[in-house]
Structure formats: C-alpha cells, structure tokens
Scaffold this active site. Structure first.
Site, PDB file in Angstrom:
ATOM      1  N   LYS A   1       0.736 -10.328   4.400  1.00 35.64           N
ATOM      2  CA  LYS A   1       2.063 -11.141   4.890  1.00 35.64           C
ATOM      3  C   LYS A   1       1.491 -12.297   5.146  1.00 35.64           C
ATOM      4  CE  LYS A   1       4.720  -7.789   4.426  1.00 35.64           C
ATOM      5  NZ  LYS A   1       4.011  -6.630   4.587  1.00 35.64           N
TER       6      LYS A   1
ATOM      7  N   TYR B   1       1.836   2.112   3.878  1.00 30.30           N
ATOM      8  CA  TYR B   1       1.857   1.500   2.664  1.00 30.30           C
ATOM      9  C   TYR B   1       0.834   1.635   1.706  1.00 30.30           C
ATOM     10  CZ  TYR B   1       5.326  -1.484   5.114  1.00 30.30           C
ATOM     11  OH  TYR B   1       6.451  -1.976   5.812  1.00 30.30           O
TER      12      TYR B   1
ATOM     13  N   TYR C   1      10.693   6.146   4.403  1.00 27.89           N
ATOM     14  CA  TYR C   1       9.579   4.796   4.911  1.00 27.89           C
ATOM     15  C   TYR C   1       9.069   5.413   6.434  1.00 27.89           C
ATOM     16  CZ  TYR C   1       8.207   0.336   6.824  1.00 27.89           C
ATOM     17  OH  TYR C   1       7.550  -0.450   7.880  1.00 27.89           O
TER      18      TYR C   1
HETATM   19  C1  LIG Z   1       4.484  -5.434   4.022  1.00 31.51           C
HETATM   20  C2  LIG Z   1       3.575  -4.330   3.622  1.00 31.51           C
HETATM   21  C3  LIG Z   1       3.212  -4.039   2.416  1.00 31.51           C
HETATM   22  C4  LIG Z   1       4.218  -4.030   1.204  1.00 31.51           C
HETATM   23  O1  LIG Z   1       4.450  -5.466   0.900  1.00 31.51           O
HETATM   24  P1  LIG Z   1       5.921  -5.896   0.510  1.00 31.51           P
HETATM   25  O2  LIG Z   1       5.807  -7.235  -0.207  1.00 31.51           O
HETATM   26  O3  LIG Z   1       7.028  -5.941   1.474  1.00 31.51           O
HETATM   27  O4  LIG Z   1       6.420  -5.028  -0.753  1.00 31.51           O
HETATM   28  C5  LIG Z   1       2.021  -3.209   1.861  1.00 31.51           C
HETATM   29  N1  LIG Z   1       1.106  -2.864   2.880  1.00 31.51           N
HETATM   30  C6  LIG Z   1       1.068  -3.320   4.046  1.00 31.51           C
HETATM   31  C7  LIG Z   1       0.168  -2.993   5.103  1.00 31.51           C
HETATM   32  C8  LIG Z   1       2.304  -4.248   4.604  1.00 31.51           C
HETATM   33  O5  LIG Z   1       2.192  -4.564   5.813  1.00 31.51           O
END
Ligand SMILES: *Cc1c(COP(=O)(O)O)cnc(C)c1O
Length: 337
Positions: free
Chosen positions: A55, A296, A270
């Site tokens: 992010k 993720y 999720y």
């Molecule tokens: C937010 C996030 C993702 C996914 O990214 P997006 O741009 O929302 O698809 C992947 N890995 C981590 C650790 C995240 O925090």
C-alpha cells in the site's frame, strides 16, 4: 531501448515514502526443493515506513494528490485487520495529516488477537482514529458522511478508497512494473510470470497498466483473487487497469484480455484461512526464513506452489512472486496456526 522500459510519472504529484527499489531475491533452497522452476521474490514487504507493504506504493501518489489538494485529513476504509489502513495511518503521520479509519468486522473472527492485536495495535500507535463498524455496514457511506462532518468543521478531507485502489493509487504499481523491468534487465533475467494476490485489485491493475504502457505483455502478470469472486475480481481489476492506463497513455486503449486472474485459493471467503495458505506460510518460513501473511500473500503463494507442483510451468521457467507485506496479520491470526 530503456525509453520503453521507463515510465514518465513526473506529471503526477508524489509524496516520497519508500527509499530506493525493493530487492529481487532468488529463492534457491525452495527452487531446489520444488524442482525445475526458479522462484524469485520481489520484496515489497521490505519498506521502512510503518512496517511496509504494497500500500505504500499507492500511498506515494494518494498522499501526493491529497497534499496537492491542500488536505489536512485523510479518511479511508477497510476490514478490521486492513494493512492499507495501517499504512495510511503511517503515511499520514509522516505527511502531517490527521487520519481516520473506517473499519468493518467483515471477517468472522472474534478472538482478541484478531480484534485488537496486529494492525489494530499499530493503527492506534500511529495516531489514527478508528471507527469500529459491524460486518454488514457500508464503510464507504459512513466515510463519506464523516468526511462531510469534518468539512463542515473546517477541515480539508481526502477520501481514499478500499485498498487505496483509485486510478491515482494504481500509479504506484505502474512505477513498480518499471522498477521490476529495470532490475530484471540489470540482472539479465526475464521473468516468465509475475505472481501476486488480488484484493481490491489496484496492485494488479497498476502492474498491468504499467506493463502495457511500456509495450510489455501484461498477461505475464497473474494474480489470485482472495477477496471477491473470480468474476467480480476480473471485472473490477479490468476497470481499474483501464483507468490507470488512460492516465499513462491518454487516448489509447488497454488491450483486451490484459487482466489474468486465477481462481481457487480464496477458500470460504476473504480473511478465512485455508489449509493451502497454512502450508504455504509454513513452507516459505521454514525453507527460506520469509514471512507471508495469512490473508493475501499466503493464499497467492499457495496458488503458485500448486501451479509448480502440477507442472504448469515449462522447465527452467523464472517466476517472480510479489511479496506484498502484511506481517502484522500473522499476530492477528495466531489462533489459525
Ligand atoms: C492489500 C494487500 C494486497 C492486495 O492488494 P490490492 O491492490 O488490494 O489487490 C496484497 N497483499 C497485502 C499484504 C495487502 O495488504
């Protein structure tokens, strides 16, 4: 030659949050253990601010836009253990903005680790104000109402979407696409595939838009959906990739079929752990000393492992896995391991 590999992003305001490029590393022990494929990792978990993670790349452009607009407060939304929320709080602290996080209890976990540890502990240390909403609440509607309230009190508010995945936020991963190509060029490597998780879609959308804008094949970028269904992830990510591409190459169209998403790792939903995720987290930790996250990157790495084991890749393929961060999630998911 290098002109096609670089993107000119100077037209977009950018607030620096990351020092230099994140490393690309070869996982030799894991590659040997698995056989004929060479696995590399792009260490986007290695960033100094607020614990780091994907992010921050988006936030360079989001905070850039916010400060260009004269904002004094940033408001964003997410799940209770949102890494995006934590890194927005960190970036806001660094940029001198107030930060409010609208967090929903969408993930069915009710232990104190999930509710109060991990990212939540860090959000509060980073000085953010948290609005705690039930799982079925409309976080964006709440955030917009709250932004109006703050504006009426004289504040200049910047509202960032889920995951920071506006077209502006996606520019951070278009920049990353260019960074990856430059590093691959310097190391005389060509990656056959770039693998990553897809939550709100902006990371993949930015990589795809960046690759296409540099006339590189965007279908080498393959994501696993971990938040929405496969169908919704593809359509949402296509829209975001097209929007980001339009910022980079005005008047041109993103080629059809640029967004490739593989299904099968989300599990029940999720933030709900899967056995394949647990195995992937344990394997990468015990063989390479690297920490994936349970929401993720653990699920996406499980997908990569499954592809390697079922011989999807030609022998000697070079696969780059994007480590997106999220380490605090492991503390929140203690009871899942
Ligand atoms: C937010 C996030 C993702 C996914 O990214 P997006 O741009 O929302 O698809 C992947 N890995 C981590 C650790 C995240 O925090």
């Amino acid at each position: 030659m290098s002109a096609s590999r670089s993107l000119d992003l100077t037209a977009f305001p950018r607030y620096p949050l990351i020092e230099g490029s994140t490393p690309i590393q070869h996982l030799s022990r894991l590659s040997n253990a698995l056989g004929d494929v060479d696995i590399y990792v792009k260490r986007d978990d290695l960033m100094g601010l607020g614990g780091g993670g994907n992010k921050l790349r988006k936030l360079e452009f989001l905070i850039g836009e916010a400060t260009a607009q004269g904002a004094d407060t940033i408001v964003t939304v997410g799940a209770r253990q949102s890494n995006h929320a934590r890194l927005t709080a960190a970036a806001a602290a660094k940029a001198g903005l107030a930060c409010e996080l609208v967090l929903t209890r969408t993930v069915p976990r009710y232990d104190t680790d999930y509710l109060d540890n991990g990212n939540i502990l860090l959000d509060t240390l980073l000085g953010a104000r948290i609005h705690d909403l039930p799982g079925n609440a409309d976080a964006m509607a709440f955030a917009m109402t709250r932004a109006d309230e703050l504006r009426q009190a004289g504040h200049n508010v910047y509202l960032a979407p889920l995951g920071g995945s506006s077209a502006t936020g996606c520019l951070g991963y278009a920049a990353c696409a260019s960074e990856i190509l430059a590093q691959a060029h310097d190391a005389r490597l060509t990656f056959d595939r770039i693998v990553l998780p897809n939550g709100s879609g902006g990371t993949q959308a930015g990589l795809v838009a960046g690759m296409a804008a540099m006339s590189e094949d965007p279908t080498r970028v393959v994501a696993y959906n971990v938040l929405a269904t496969h169908e919704n992830t593809v359509s949402n990510t296509r829209i975001k990739a097209a929007e980001a591409f339009a910022l980079l190459r005005p008047g041109m169209m993103l080629p059809e079929g640029s967004v490739v998403v593989e299904d099968g790792q989300r599990g029940e939903g999720y933030g709900i752990p899967t056995d394949a995720m647990r195995e992937a987290v344990r394997l990468l930790a015990s063989v390479e000393g690297l920490l994936l996250d349970p929401v993720y990157s653990g699920k996406a790495f499980a997908g990569l492992l499954q592809s390697v084991r079922s011989k999807v890749f030609a022998p000697r393929s070079k696969v780059l896995f994007l480590m997106t961060g999220g380490l605090p999630g492991l503390y929140a998911y203690r009871s899942a391991f």
